[in-house]
Design a protein around this motif. Structure first.
Motif, PDB file in Angstrom:
ATOM      1  N   GLY C 159       0.816  -1.209   0.000  1.00 39.28           N
ATOM      2  CA  GLY C 159       0.000   0.000   0.000  1.00 39.28           C
ATOM      3  C   GLY C 159       0.849   1.258   0.000  1.00 39.28           C
ATOM      4  O   GLY C 159       1.937   1.299  -0.558  1.00 39.28           O
ATOM      5  N   MET C 160       0.335   2.286   0.644  1.00 38.81           N
ATOM      6  CA  MET C 160       0.940   3.615   0.645  1.00 38.81           C
ATOM      7  C   MET C 160       2.367   3.580   1.190  1.00 38.81           C
ATOM      8  O   MET C 160       2.579   3.160   2.319  1.00 38.81           O
ATOM      9  CB  MET C 160       0.077   4.520   1.520  1.00 38.81           C
ATOM     10  CG  MET C 160       0.405   5.963   1.376  1.00 38.81           C
ATOM     11  SD  MET C 160       0.043   6.477  -0.314  1.00 38.81           S
ATOM     12  CE  MET C 160       1.113   7.910  -0.447  1.00 38.81           C
ATOM     13  N   ALA C 161       3.317   4.087   0.400  1.00 39.33           N
ATOM     14  CA  ALA C 161       4.715   4.178   0.836  1.00 39.33           C
ATOM     15  C   ALA C 161       5.239   2.834   1.307  1.00 39.33           C
ATOM     16  O   ALA C 161       6.070   2.766   2.203  1.00 39.33           O
ATOM     17  CB  ALA C 161       4.883   5.222   1.932  1.00 39.33           C
ATOM     18  N   GLY C 162       4.755   1.765   0.692  1.00 42.16           N
ATOM     19  CA  GLY C 162       5.213   0.430   1.040  1.00 42.16           C
ATOM     20  C   GLY C 162       6.562   0.118   0.430  1.00 42.16           C
ATOM     21  O   GLY C 162       7.253   0.998  -0.072  1.00 42.16           O
ATOM     22  N   LYS C 163       6.956  -1.133   0.484  1.00 44.12           N
ATOM     23  CA  LYS C 163       8.222  -1.594  -0.089  1.00 44.12           C
ATOM     24  C   LYS C 163       9.426  -0.828   0.455  1.00 44.12           C
ATOM     25  O   LYS C 163      10.370  -0.524  -0.269  1.00 44.12           O
ATOM     26  CB  LYS C 163       8.185  -1.495  -1.615  1.00 44.12           C
ATOM     27  CG  LYS C 163       6.986  -2.245  -2.174  1.00 44.12           C
ATOM     28  CD  LYS C 163       7.177  -2.693  -3.571  1.00 44.12           C
ATOM     29  CE  LYS C 163       6.058  -3.669  -3.964  1.00 44.12           C
ATOM     30  NZ  LYS C 163       5.835  -3.698  -5.408  1.00 44.12           N
ATOM     31  N   GLY C 164       9.349  -0.448   1.717  1.00 40.97           N
ATOM     32  CA  GLY C 164      10.504   0.122   2.376  1.00 40.97           C
ATOM     33  C   GLY C 164      10.589   1.635   2.363  1.00 40.97           C
ATOM     34  O   GLY C 164      11.401   2.223   3.086  1.00 40.97           O
ATOM     35  N   LYS C 165       9.748   2.297   1.572  1.00 43.77           N
ATOM     36  CA  LYS C 165       9.830   3.762   1.510  1.00 43.77           C
ATOM     37  C   LYS C 165       9.501   4.382   2.869  1.00 43.77           C
ATOM     38  O   LYS C 165      10.193   5.275   3.345  1.00 43.77           O
ATOM     39  CB  LYS C 165       8.866   4.303   0.459  1.00 43.77           C
ATOM     40  CG  LYS C 165       9.390   4.089  -0.938  1.00 43.77           C
ATOM     41  CD  LYS C 165       8.687   5.004  -1.926  1.00 43.77           C
ATOM     42  CE  LYS C 165       9.280   4.771  -3.312  1.00 43.77           C
ATOM     43  NZ  LYS C 165       8.514   5.487  -4.329  1.00 43.77           N
ATOM     44  N   SER C 166       8.405   3.903   3.458  1.00 39.30           N
ATOM     45  CA  SER C 166       8.008   4.447   4.744  1.00 39.30           C
ATOM     46  C   SER C 166       9.124   4.274   5.771  1.00 39.30           C
ATOM     47  O   SER C 166       9.435   5.193   6.536  1.00 39.30           O
ATOM     48  CB  SER C 166       6.738   3.748   5.217  1.00 39.30           C
ATOM     49  OG  SER C 166       6.344   4.248   6.457  1.00 39.30           O
TER      50      SER C 166
END
Lengths: 210, 210, 210, 210, 210, 210, 210, 210
Positions: C159-166
């Motif tokens: 979801g939102m800002a997933g894959k490590g961005k958050s």
């Protein structure tokens, strides 16, 4: 030039056929092995560069342009190879000589010095600098030469701003004068480099009007 | 450390006062002239670094830490100066020696060689490399030394991925081993660099338990 | 170090072979089973860590560095395991001792207390905190210790800002002093941690010049 | 070249002074009226282009380069004027002739035909196409000429992808071969255009080695 | 509720007047001093909370709701104060009791233990956790209680994903069960918390139908 | 709860086994058919909800909580079904009654009126509104009821801001009071809704301390 | 209309069946060959447009609307074909006549002149301009006609702002008056174009009330 | 039409003057009070709509178009007023009748029913729906009517995807058929609505060729 990527075989074949009819030559970029196979039945002379994803078809009697000028292509290594080769082959097909150095990373700056010396001896008219990850190579190069430098970002790198975004941004923000093309757009860099390199030839009256 | 930015004067004063009471020293970062004025009535010895936006207040009897170790700070020029200075002063306040070179741009790579030679003579333990725009400096530096390098992106640059984003991305994507802090976060770089530099001192039994 | 990901087998083999020749050791990261198979015919001693995607090849007579220092690696659980292991093995290959705690989530803060007590007894020089999702672990850890902490965001989360961005953003915005590497870049964290941990050893004259 | 924007007056003055000493000429871009005032006390001949935000200072005895070649500058209208002028003046200062057409919008395609005819008569070597909003002009132009085209996105446009982002993206995605610079970076376009235009002169032996 | 921000004084006055007529009470949020002044001539009893940017106007005879239930509000410190207060006052105006702890940062986890113990004694029905920067507080809190937790990101933090984005992402990615509102939307958190807290009262027949 | 997605079968099995040992029940979400197969050999009673990607394993003697309260789940149709079911089953497993209406799109507002009437008769304590695309349903619903509404964005929609982003943004920007969870995070909505719905039960002394 | 993409065959069949019952016709968009196969057993007359991914099912006795009006559909070539066809077939199914020109790229502006002349002769009421990459075609078209133009961005293009984003942004920023739909949303453009084209017919009393 | 925003007074005056000469009328949008003042000395009849930021100047003898058709403009309230008025006045200036309803929020759906009934009685040809925040209004409206609906996002809303982005995304993702313009682009919506509304008039021979 025809972009093979995203086109179905039958469709691609029809487009390339039409271009052969009209221009006598078709340069196919981003051609997968299956795309190359699909085109193998077409007439004329075929030349394949599988490492660069390029196939060139020429009809008998086609006279390649003799634009002249020399394009230098520089990149850091194996990840950038395909895109650098694409740029180089396009420039050659458009009538330029090319010189290349494919192991020039910013982590070992001395190799850049060697490559530059060699390119200057060949009197390179315009540089194409191909780089992924942090994209620093074109900036460093443009700080060292007084010839036009075209930066080509490559879609390597993972995580934050990966897949070439970071490299593209860095080239746009470069401290040295630099022009840029889209991520992985080696063929655009090759085409514009050929336009630049061939200016001096045209001036003396041999080129087509712009 | 207290971040002055975004705090109203009366509020900031109260926080700094409390910290002086509790710790004997308060390091105020991003202090505007008006913030510095607001704190001028507080007790103790005041030291101001307006170029770095830093004010340090110390109560009589405060014994600064003697952690030891040497931090090298490198940046390209005037746009990065404030952030580089912030990093440097924090490292000094936390007990380290510092060496700096503030005119090392990637467009003139030879100056980097000179600066490095000087820093090696001083036996620098950890480097802080501050850069805006395309952010290539920390990558080049980390390719040349075998000491830890902390990259600090600076909010210069306009247009696409400007205001430090491009520099941050480039440092995260760096080909050389590099650790990074947030855009303009010189004080974080200074604080962690001091932790790194002082490790050797602590080992021999003089440091506080981590 | 060689990044196996994205390289074709024949190509990877050539690069690793060259590195063995030149350095006597090659550390291959992000090595899939097929990449490991491709390298299995190369000479020397092979050591595989399939859970971490790492393969180490060493030629007879290669003397591993004895840098010394201790690196602590902490993560929350199974999703972060591969990246944490990558960081740990790199640090060991570069000559450091390591201590690890792989079940320390922010949802159960007491386990962090236990892990920290154990790591302090081992006199850890530098911490690597690996975290995905909201990425809070490195912030909490850095609020508890006075040693350098390197945060490694992991590409979990959807979801939102997933894959490590958050997680990456949270580490850059951390309230505690923290340095950061790119998403999933365990090997960078391991390499810089080894540089930090080994500083004290080098000081006494046994290390290579930086 | 010196970017005045973001530099304090005293600071800017020092930098320009140093450049005058060393090079005999200083080209100051993004110079506000107050920046121009700050520099007015410096020695030499001053030339101001307030509409383009440029100030050029030259010391007696400075010999401007005679590189030759002709640069064509095209834009749609008043919003793009400042950036187009910046590109043009830089190209002139670097020794090129220039031709310009500043009322060529994509909404009225016939004016582009007229402008092109005029530029061809002047034998333009390289085009600079400046455009904001949807940024279509450089694409259309590059579809019509066989000379290099440099696209310059301008920070006009509001709402979604405004402030030049949309224009930059469109130029990177262009169907026609095009090289690009950062948003509002007229001076970069001018500098590279001058390098391109002057190639033919250099070939005949009059230029400096690249 | 009326959002004062972005409305011109005359306009705001008209809206508040109409709401007083219709409902007997108007709660004005994000009210600047000048907005408060503009409303000062309106009839009824006025109550101002300048620190929270709130003004409440009530007509004689207005009977505030007696919903019951208790809302706990937790934040880290001075930067989050305004938003936390906004949430708290709204919950009170909607008929709930509130308990607050405004100095609970993730860097000093023990203060969270103290605050929680106090809130449990007050039998808090629902928690509002307000946090900027890396936004870890709501995650840690929700890992410790079995009551609903509403996370409110605050627009602090600079650089990458600053101004509350990082905090919002972290709350959405939280490892613990958490619901979230928009950045700085304290009044939304307060309103929904009041709906939650008052459920138990309504059940026994005293509340309005939902 | 255990998230099956992204875990290898052997690994998942080990985690679920441990949880069964410790808690007597394991709720597995995002369980693919192969994940369900991998768990089929584990002891206890198995219940599968393939449409919702959920598998619940309970050991003999496990006593499910009897928290009480009623959760209403509303969505527009077949694209939102899996996420809505996930939310609903979690709420039921945590001891709540549920009512659902799965054909309530904003394009046919009258169906919402019918669904609401039915839910009010069941005295719903808290609503979960699941929506993809433009995400308007939770906003409309929250404008009609005075009970807490939890919005769940669903990863439908293509093109600009597709895959649930648009829906998430719309819920955060909602004109009506609304709390939100991450895209597709039905299980978080279910868990918090159960906490909300059961408050009234706990108050009378039957619930666990929060 | 039913969007086939993302629906399982059994599920899709049920929805289409219900729509046939209720409306007498079902238009299925983004129908893959397997989706078309799944629907082949349904009653009524079937018409398939595999190139456009559309299948239309009509029950005996269904009377298609005779709305009237003419829709012109323009695109650059083979990459835009599917989306352009989708728009065209929807407009026809909703009762309009259509004219199309599918080889009108901005790189060869003269073909646009020819296409426009032909469309004017057919008295086109509304234009649909389909374009990927830099998305300039709708802008140029809208600068030439005084009829409504609907721009449809297509998800072609790689690298920065690829997959239709650049085209969408350019259409939103267009210098000429233009309305836009989401990326690849040919069916939305077709539906609204039919509403526009048929207005004149309805006025004279034959249309359904709006 | 002339966009006043971002143009200096003298410059704006020159452009408007030229347009008056050429067309007999100039419609100036986003005109600040100072822009209006700057134009006040120009010849002809002046009409000012300060609430909409519009100024219309007409020369004696100018014959406004009589295109016919009716445009309905709907928005939620005071924040959307300026943009809605801009759309309305442009439609009127281009020869259409208009009906408006400016208090139709999605939180009170019944007001939409009333507004629609009124607009249907006026036989509205095309709707303009103006909305900020979550942007749901155009979606709901387009689900209720069979006339073209143009959605206009407004730059209200703060925090995540604020300033109109969320509204724009929601309109692009709408479940109902909808065409969209850029954020705040009321004048584009007005211009295209006028083209749509006037189609029926033109058909009967009174309109200009498209």
């Amino acid at each position: 030039m025809v972009l093979a990527e995203g086109k179905r075989p039958a469709h691609l074949k029809r487009i390339v056929e039409a271009m052969l009819d009209k221009c006598g030559r078709a340069i196919v970029t981003r051609a997968s092995p299956s795309a190359i196979r699909a085109l193998s039945g077409l007439p004329g002379r075929h030349r394949e560069y599988p490492d660069a994803g390029i196939m060139v078809l020429t009809m008998p009697g086609f006279r390649p342009p003799r634009r002249g000028g020399t394009v230098g292509v520089i990149c850091a290594g194996t990840s950038d190879f395909r895109v650098a080769q694409e740029a180089r082959i396009i420039a050659e097909q458009l009538g330029c000589a090319t010189v290349s150095a494919y192991d020039v990373g910013v982590a070992g700056v001395h190799r850049l010095f060697d490559a530059l010396a060699r390119m200057r001896r060949r009197n390179v008219d315009v540089y194409i600098a191909v780089a992924g990850r942090e994209g620093a190579l074109p900036t460093i190069l443009a700080g060292m030469v007084d010839r036009p430098v075209i930066g080509v970002p490559v879609s390597t790198g993972y995580g934050m701003a990966g897949k070439g975004k970071s490299a593209l941004y860095a080239m746009l923000q470069s401290c040295s004068p630099l022009v840029v093309v889209n991520i992985d757009a080696g063929f655009v860099a090759g085409a514009v480099a050929a336009q630049i390199a061939s200016r001096s030839m045209r001036r003396s009256g041999r080129g087509a009007p712009g």
